[in-house]
Write a protein that holds these residues in place. Structure first.
Motif, mmCIF file in Angstrom:
data_model
loop_
_atom_site.group_PDB
_atom_site.id
_atom_site.type_symbol
_atom_site.label_atom_id
_atom_site.label_comp_id
_atom_site.label_asym_id
_atom_site.label_seq_id
_atom_site.Cartn_x
_atom_site.Cartn_y
_atom_site.Cartn_z
ATOM 1 N N GLU A 134 0.677 -1.218 0.037
ATOM 2 C CA GLU A 134 0.073 0.044 0.029
ATOM 3 C C GLU A 134 0.985 1.417 0.022
ATOM 4 O O GLU A 134 0.465 2.168 -0.660
ATOM 5 N N GLU A 135 1.937 1.108 0.781
ATOM 6 C CA GLU A 135 2.879 2.238 0.683
ATOM 7 C C GLU A 135 3.433 2.651 -0.783
ATOM 8 O O GLU A 135 3.743 3.798 -1.092
ATOM 9 N N ALA A 136 4.055 1.320 -1.235
ATOM 10 C CA ALA A 136 4.508 1.467 -2.549
ATOM 11 C C ALA A 136 3.674 2.092 -3.690
ATOM 12 O O ALA A 136 4.005 2.875 -4.391
ATOM 13 N N THR A 137 2.295 1.583 -3.458
ATOM 14 C CA THR A 137 1.259 2.101 -4.350
ATOM 15 C C THR A 137 1.045 3.728 -4.118
ATOM 16 O O THR A 137 0.856 4.501 -5.438
ATOM 17 N N GLN A 138 0.867 3.802 -3.034
ATOM 18 C CA GLN A 138 0.987 5.549 -2.766
ATOM 19 C C GLN A 138 2.046 6.058 -3.411
ATOM 20 O O GLN A 138 1.992 7.236 -3.811
ATOM 21 N N GLY A 139 3.321 5.805 -3.023
ATOM 22 C CA GLY A 139 4.432 6.153 -3.802
ATOM 23 C C GLY A 139 4.427 6.389 -5.468
ATOM 24 O O GLY A 139 4.938 7.339 -5.973
ATOM 25 N N ILE A 140 3.733 5.350 -6.202
ATOM 26 C CA ILE A 140 3.706 5.440 -7.260
ATOM 27 C C ILE A 140 2.712 6.710 -7.851
ATOM 28 O O ILE A 140 3.134 7.452 -8.729
#
Length: 734
Positions: free
Chosen positions: A630-636
């Motif tokens: 979820e954090e990685a998706t937010q970063g994208i």
């Protein structure tokens, strides 16, 4: 966890752009999951895989493949199921024929698709192929009801970075045209069975009785529908709308679902092709039949078959000049709305037109107001009301709009209208009856040659599960919640008879509204225009339509939707979005080595799958992985790392690099699992330090044609070379 014979998570092998993207993303997922002792397996539900699985006796030992769809169909009935389902091809006949031809060229000795089977072998082949057409995968896997919504990160990003919307004018001539009678909607009858029953469907004619289908079994409590569309009424309607469109000066467009509705809608599509070229069929029908013309296959196939006949081609050009301009799939290549039945799918085409301010692309390469022909009146009012709403109120503002979530009744093949083996084109005037084993006539319709008769059903257990899911979701959100059911429609009235008592028994009836689709559309648009949220609780077809309509208006795409299917026996199915633009993406990859497919849907599904695994099997490390996803998706989203549409700019492979990097950084920074932090700290460091090398290697390959070995059945090694071109990234990931 990994010792089980069944992988912890199944990642499906599919088709087109999503499968190209998987060649890049799946190795990353497998590497990260392995650090938590989580196994990621694959099952092939692609069209090519399903074709090969259907003909094991025709293949050598090294060519045979297991029937992965059947295996998954059993798995989803168990609590162990944890499946990430990417969008697969719901094949129309032209797609099926093209896939068969490609496999034959690759050396697979499978039979041709027989258009008109005349031998036992051809009939057997046709029966096998017919099982693969249309929505063949979804009814097998969807042993639960649908919960589709925009992930919070995706919705926040859409509001902070609103996409462009076309301007609406109150003077717009764009409209929806539907039949005013003798369609599926007006002819529908419905009944709820008070006990388990087996039915047969017969056609009674002057010459005797023909059994159309037998041995259809239903458990007690099943809602069983039957209806038909008049071929004569359909033809008169199409003729009238072609002429009215010409006089209005708008584009003519037909919006169907010739994939999911694999029996009924291709026939309706064929009626439209025949109506468009009516003078040609009247003058040259016999010769066109000799050439193998089947209007159900579309204008593209027709033109290919008659191109050598100058007289027919001249007649076609004459009619084209007299017709109104047509809505185009690709105006540069001359591909019209009627070229291929699977090219224009209503749940994608209508929202795109509405988002564009009611404009469609014409043969001149410009946008124009459009007549949207949706013959059956069951759900056409949804699009009609949306168009009228925006004419009166102007375009939606994505920066301030609320959201429409969806809970869809789809478990156990619920409401697969027009796709069931209980859909028929009537061969002779007569009466179609559905007769129970005790002699009760459940449904009866007088029909004529060419009419389309169909039956569908929804079982008691899925209906009750659907209502329970609605109660749970409303309680969790507090959102305005609307059952999209029309009390004046036979089927919906039977569902309302289920819904109301359950809501009253649970003491929550005051938290829900019941509205017909037209009224529910307006209520939902009014709600989100005010920045508030609502839940649409719908049947299966509306689930399909609305989870494109509202996401395309809110987010610009439905591919970024979070789609959770809580399987009725305890497992989880996580769907990753729509694949409607996937063919264009593949074409661009082949020509320019640039894949603009956005894997955001896969990211969202992956996070939910890990968290489900954590809850289902007590795997705390899976939860850590899911939260980091979820954090990685937010970063994208926050850093604009989604693919660009243009070759030479970052594409799908770049977004996977950034996803891996943000994921590793999140795992390295978390404090819930020290071992995972230690494992991924050097990975995060290597990915960051080698950013220039990796992005350079990914950029270097773009701009040139590539060969993946096939469209429907690419070569694994070639696909890997294309989709994993960064030696530096591969060295870090493995």
């Amino acid at each position: 966890m990994a010792q089980s014979n069944t992988p912890d998570i199944i990642y499906t092998k599919v088709d087109e752009a999503p499968e190209r993207a998987s060649a890049s993303l799946l190795p990353i997922i497998q590497r990260f999951a392995s650090a938590a002792d989580i196994s990621i397996g694959t099952k092939d539900i692609s069209l090519a895989g399903r074709i090969l699985a259907a003909f094991p006796d025709k293949l050598g030992a090294d060519q045979r493949v297991p029937d992965d769809l059947a295996e998954l169909g059993e798995l989803v009935k168990t609590p162990e199921a944890n499946v990430i389902k990417l969008p697969n091809i719901s094949a129309s006949v032209p797609q099926l024929v093209a896939a068969v031809t490609e496999l034959q060229r690759q050396g697979y000795d499978i039979p041709d698709y027989p258009e008109a089977p005349s031998t036992d072998a051809e009939r057997a082949a046709r029966a096998a192929y017919d099982k693969l057409k249309g929505s063949a995968v979804n009814p097998v896997l969807r042993e639960g009801n649908s919960d589709r919504r925009a992930a919070p990160a995706v919705k926040r990003f859409a509001q902070n970075n609103p996409h462009r919307m076309g301007d609406w004018s109150s003077e717009s001539q764009t409209r929806v045209a539907s039949m005013d009678g003798n369609d599926f909607f007006s002819n529908e009858t419905s009944a709820t069975l008070d006990k388990a029953a087996t039915a047969r469907i017969v056609l009674e004619t002057a010459s005797g009785e023909t059994v159309l289908h037998e041995g259809v079994s239903y458990p007690a409590g099943t809602v069983v529908d039957a209806t038909y569309m008049s071929a004569d009424a359909l033809d008169a309607f199409l003729k009238g709308e072609i002429e009215k469109t010409r006089s209005d000066g708008t584009l003519f467009s037909l919006h169907m679902k010739a994939t999911m509705m694999k029996v009924s809608d291709p026939i309706i599509f064929g009626h439209a092709v025949r109506a468009w070229l009516a003078p040609v069929f009247e003058a040259h029908g016999a010769r066109m039949a000799e050439l193998g013309v089947n209007p159900n296959s579309g204008l593209g196939d027709l033109l290919e078959r008659v191109k050598g006949d100058a007289e027919i081609m001249a007649a076609i050009e004459k009619v084209r000049a007299e017709r109104p301009p047509m809505y185009m799939v690709n105006s540069d290549k001359g591909i019209t709305n009627l070229h291929v039945p699977s090219d224009v799918i209503i749940d994608a085409s209508m929202p795109a037109l509405i988002r564009a301010g009611g404009k469609g692309w014409g043969p001149d390469g410009n946008e124009h107001d459009t007549t949207c022909v949706i013959p059956d009146n069951s759900y056409a009012p949804v699009y009609d009301e949306a168009i009228e709403f925006f004419k009166a109120n102007g375009k939606l503002d994505p920066a301030t709009a609320g959201t429409v979530q969806n809970l869809g009744l789809m478990a156990q093949k619920a409401e697969e209208y027009g796709s069931h083996p209980t859909t028929f084109e009537i061969p002779e005037d007569g009466t179609v009856k559905m007769v129970l084993e005790d002699g009760t006539v459940l449904h009866s319709h007088d029909v004529k040659t060419g009419d389309i008769w169909r039956s569908a059903s929804a079982r008691k257990a899925p209906i009750e599960d659907w209502v329970a899911l609605a109660i749970e979701r409303q309680k969790a959100t507090g959102y305005r919640s609307i059952f999209w059911l029309d009390a004046s429609r036979a089927h919906d009235a039977e569902l309302i008879a289920y819904v109301k008592p359950i809501l009253e028994a649970k003491g929550v009836a005051d938290r829900f509204e019941i509205m017909a689709p037209r009224e529910a559309t307006r209520a939902s648009l009014e709600t989100i225009t005010k920045g508030e949220n609502t839940i649409a609780i719908t049947g299966n077809v509306l689930r399909d339509y609305l989870t494109d309509l509202f996401p395309i208006l809110e987010l610009a795409t439905s591919a970024k939707m979070l789609s959770i299917v809580k399987l009725m026996n305890g497992g989880g199915l996580f769907e990753t979005g729509a694949g409607g633009s996937a063919p264009k993406h593949v074409q661009q990859l082949d020509e320019e080595n640039h894949l603009r497919w956005d894997s955001l849907g896969e990211f969202c599904a992956l996070g939910e799958s890990f968290k489900f695994l954590a809850d289902a099997k007590g795997n705390d490390r899976a939860r850590v992985l899911g939260e980091a996803v979820e954090e990685a998706t937010q970063g994208i989203l926050d850093h604009g790392r989604s693919p660009s549409r243009k070759a030479g700019e970052p594409d799908n492979r770049d977004s996977h690099y950034w996803f891996a990097r943000y994921w590793a950084e999140a795992l390295a920074a978390q404090t819930d699992d020290a071992a995972l932090a230690e494992e991924f700290a050097p990975v995060a460091k290597a990915l960051a330090e080698n950013e220039a090398a990796i992005t350079g290697e990914l950029a270097e390959v773009q701009g040139k044609p590539v060969d993946t070995g096939g469209y429907y059945h690419p070569d694994d090694d070639k696909l890997t070379q294309v989709m994993r071109p960064s030696a530096t990234l591969n060295g870090i990931i493995g």
